[in-house]
Design a protein around this motif. Structure first.
Motif, PDB file in Angstrom:
ATOM      1  N   TYR A 151      -7.014  -4.010   8.942  1.00  0.00           N
ATOM      2  CA  TYR A 151      -7.009  -2.930   7.941  1.00  0.00           C
ATOM      3  C   TYR A 151      -8.299  -2.102   7.978  1.00  0.00           C
ATOM      4  O   TYR A 151      -8.280  -0.912   7.650  1.00  0.00           O
ATOM      5  N   LEU A 169       0.837  -1.217   0.000  1.00  0.00           N
ATOM      6  CA  LEU A 169       0.000   0.000   0.000  1.00  0.00           C
ATOM      7  C   LEU A 169       0.868   1.263   0.000  1.00  0.00           C
ATOM      8  O   LEU A 169       0.549   2.253  -0.666  1.00  0.00           O
ATOM      9  N   GLU A 187      -3.413   2.987  -4.798  1.00  0.00           N
ATOM     10  CA  GLU A 187      -4.241   1.866  -4.313  1.00  0.00           C
ATOM     11  C   GLU A 187      -4.668   2.116  -2.867  1.00  0.00           C
ATOM     12  O   GLU A 187      -5.791   1.806  -2.475  1.00  0.00           O
ATOM     13  N   GLU A 201      -5.613  -9.761  -2.370  1.00  0.00           N
ATOM     14  CA  GLU A 201      -4.478  -9.339  -3.194  1.00  0.00           C
ATOM     15  C   GLU A 201      -3.193  -9.245  -2.352  1.00  0.00           C
ATOM     16  O   GLU A 201      -2.109  -9.588  -2.817  1.00  0.00           O
ATOM     17  N   LEU A 246      -8.529   2.460  -1.631  1.00  0.00           N
ATOM     18  CA  LEU A 246      -9.104   1.667  -0.533  1.00  0.00           C
ATOM     19  C   LEU A 246      -9.749   2.601   0.497  1.00  0.00           C
ATOM     20  O   LEU A 246     -10.859   2.357   0.979  1.00  0.00           O
ATOM     21  N   ASP A 262      -3.159  -4.876  -7.326  1.00  0.00           N
ATOM     22  CA  ASP A 262      -4.477  -4.341  -7.677  1.00  0.00           C
ATOM     23  C   ASP A 262      -5.485  -4.763  -6.605  1.00  0.00           C
ATOM     24  O   ASP A 262      -5.885  -5.931  -6.541  1.00  0.00           O
ATOM     25  N   ILE A 263      -5.899  -3.805  -5.774  1.00  0.00           N
ATOM     26  CA  ILE A 263      -6.744  -4.157  -4.625  1.00  0.00           C
ATOM     27  C   ILE A 263      -8.151  -4.592  -5.027  1.00  0.00           C
ATOM     28  O   ILE A 263      -8.910  -5.073  -4.182  1.00  0.00           O
ATOM     29  N   SER A 264      -8.514  -4.428  -6.310  1.00  0.00           N
ATOM     30  CA  SER A 264      -9.844  -4.904  -6.713  1.00  0.00           C
ATOM     31  C   SER A 264      -9.731  -6.125  -7.622  1.00  0.00           C
ATOM     32  O   SER A 264     -10.692  -6.480  -8.305  1.00  0.00           O
ATOM     33  N   THR A 273     -11.338  -7.911  -1.380  1.00  0.00           N
ATOM     34  CA  THR A 273     -10.439  -8.167  -2.521  1.00  0.00           C
ATOM     35  C   THR A 273      -9.034  -7.610  -2.228  1.00  0.00           C
ATOM     36  O   THR A 273      -8.028  -8.181  -2.672  1.00  0.00           O
ATOM     37  N   ALA A 274      -8.968  -6.528  -1.449  1.00  0.00           N
ATOM     38  CA  ALA A 274      -7.650  -5.965  -1.109  1.00  0.00           C
ATOM     39  C   ALA A 274      -6.862  -6.967  -0.254  1.00  0.00           C
ATOM     40  O   ALA A 274      -5.673  -7.192  -0.478  1.00  0.00           O
TER      41      ALA A 274
END
Ligand code: HEM
Length: 420
Positions: free
Chosen positions: A383, A275, A281, A298, A285, A351-353, A294-295
């Motif tokens: 997080y 991050l 990214e 990843e 978020l 890619d967090i998505s 999804t984050a």
């Protein structure tokens, strides 16, 4: 089909897999793995002090091998260890000591032993645990604020939060946590001088003996007075009406206590570094916290804390056209599978998505990580607490990776930050 001998030239790139320092150097590691996926996806590696193995670097091959768990067995070589360490552990097991955890076992025994702890990791148990995990996440983000504006995120936060969660699940007293932490580091950081107790297989066995000694006492106490925790479930677990053997009982604790925290620590700290290195990214978020699942996924793909497991062929067989003889071992390179261009679009992009994200960081098949839901929940809680409170963050020094061939990630992550 070609003959086995034609493939026996040792892969030069494959040598990175038998070099603990390569795992502390991402560029070197990934350059070699990328070439291997393209040019020699089933590669022979014969590199002292290890016994030779076939390196499997394609995602599809890793899954296919794990799916065939009667053909590719965990026994007798579930992971990469030096030939000397393999021999010492084998002798210890034959003498009724030594480590024999779920990852060392094959069905039908594996299935029965796994079932003893499995309920503690199912969605219902996770829902029950969530309040406690959220509470711990808040406690650790508060701690981060209090020790700021600079700290080593690994030693202050990433190590202790998952350790606390798993020790609570086991039901261990809080005063024992530091001891468990040291033993786990000694066990998994075995190739890194900062964490070594010593360099010989005997030193490793001394670490194991300490684990076993501690857990033998725990078993005796939980058998005498069962409590509502995972340690009691293990101590009082039965297979075909018989209690687990001493080795199986102690090994169960060892795998849960150790696999349950070092791995998650690596995913948490490597996730934060990703991050920091990808500020857009991080901002994305922050603006859309719904992306958290999804984050987290990843971050787990990106860091792949468990670098490998191995299997040994029970019969002569073939992988991607390459003959593998009965008794030969395959090395499942999860790190490589999770950057496979055939499965992941722009695999070197964080890619967090990312969706779908069918990574193999938790393995696959009958040995699929027992604690996957717990690891995901811990990261989600931490997080979800951290990101909205994080006003700024940057590196305050060089991040450092652990030298390992097995479980690893950042050992130091110096950060400068401001938190609400
Ligand atoms: C991000 C964190 C984690 C990662 C990357 C990870 C990864 C893995 C991998 C790759 C395997 C082997 C799977 C296979 O052979 O197919 C495994 C097995 C296992 N993991 Fe995890 N793990 C994590 C967290 C946890 C946690 C929190 C626990 C909690 C206790 C745990 C407990 C286990 C156990 C008991 C096994 C052995 C399962 C078996 O052999 O049947 N892991 N894990």
């Amino acid at each position: 089909m070609s003959t086995p001998t034609q493939h026996r030239r040792t892969s030069e790139d494959g040598r990175v897999l038998a070099d603990p320092t390569a795992y502390a150097d991402d560029d070197r590691l990934h350059a070699a793995l990328t070439r291997m996926r393209a040019q020699e996806p089933v590669a022979w590696v014969d590199q002292a002090p290890y016994r030779p193995f076939w390196a499997i670097t394609k995602h599809a091959d890793i899954m296919a091998i794990e799916r065939e768990n009667n053909l590719f067995l965990s026994e007798p070589r579930p992971l990469l260890a030096t030939a000397e360490a393999d021999d010492v552990l084998k002798a210890q097991l034959e003498a009724g000591m030594g480590l024999r955890t779920l990852i060392h076992m094959d069905d039908p025994h594996h299935r029965k032993v796994r079932a003893i702890g499995a309920d503690w990791f199912r969605p219902k148990a996770m829902r029950d645990l969530k309040v406690r995990v959220d509470e711990l996440a808040k406690r650790y983000v508060d701690k981060l604020r209090d020790v700021g504006p600079e700290c080593d995120f690994v030693t202050e936060i990433a190590v202790n939060f998952p350790l606390y969660v798993i020790m609570s699940l086991l039901g261990l007293p809080e005063e024992d946590f530091p001891r468990m932490h040291m033993l786990t580091q000694e066990m998994f950081g075995g190739d890194d001088e900062e964490f070594q107790r010593g360099k010989t297989p005997e030193d490793m066995l001394a670490v194991l003996a300490d684990f076993f000694g501690y857990f033998a006492q725990l078993t005796a106490s939980r058998r005498a007075t069962p409590t509502e925790d995972l340690a009691s479930a293990i101590a009082n677990g039965r297979i075909d009406g018989e209690p687990l053997s001493d080795v199986d009982t102690a090994s169960y604790y060892v795998i849960v206590a150790s696999a349950g925290h070092d791995t998650t620590k690596d995913a948490i700290s490597g996730g934060l570094l990703a991050l920091i290195e990808n500020p857009s990214e991080l901002e994305r978020l922050r603006q859309n916290m719904d992306l958290m699942p999804t984050a987290v996924e990843e971050m787990i793909r990106w860091t792949t804390p468990v670098k490998e497991f191995m299997r040994t062929a029970a019969e002569d067989t073939v992988v991607r056209g390459v003959p593998i003889a009965k008794g030969e071992s395959v090395y499942l390179a999860y790190v490589s599978g999770n950057r496979d261009e055939e499965v992941f679009d722009q695999p070197f992009r964080f890619d967090i998505s990312r969706d779908p994200n069918k990574h193999v960081a938790f393995g696959y098949g009958v040995h699929f990580c027992l604690g996957a839901a717990l690891a995901r929940m811990e990261m989600n809680s931490l997080y979800t607490e951290l990101i909205p409170r994080l006003e700024s963050i940057e590196l305050a020094g060089e991040p450092e990776l652990t030298a390992t061939t097995f479980v690893g990630g950042l050992k130091h992550l110096p950060i400068r930050y401001s938190i609400k």
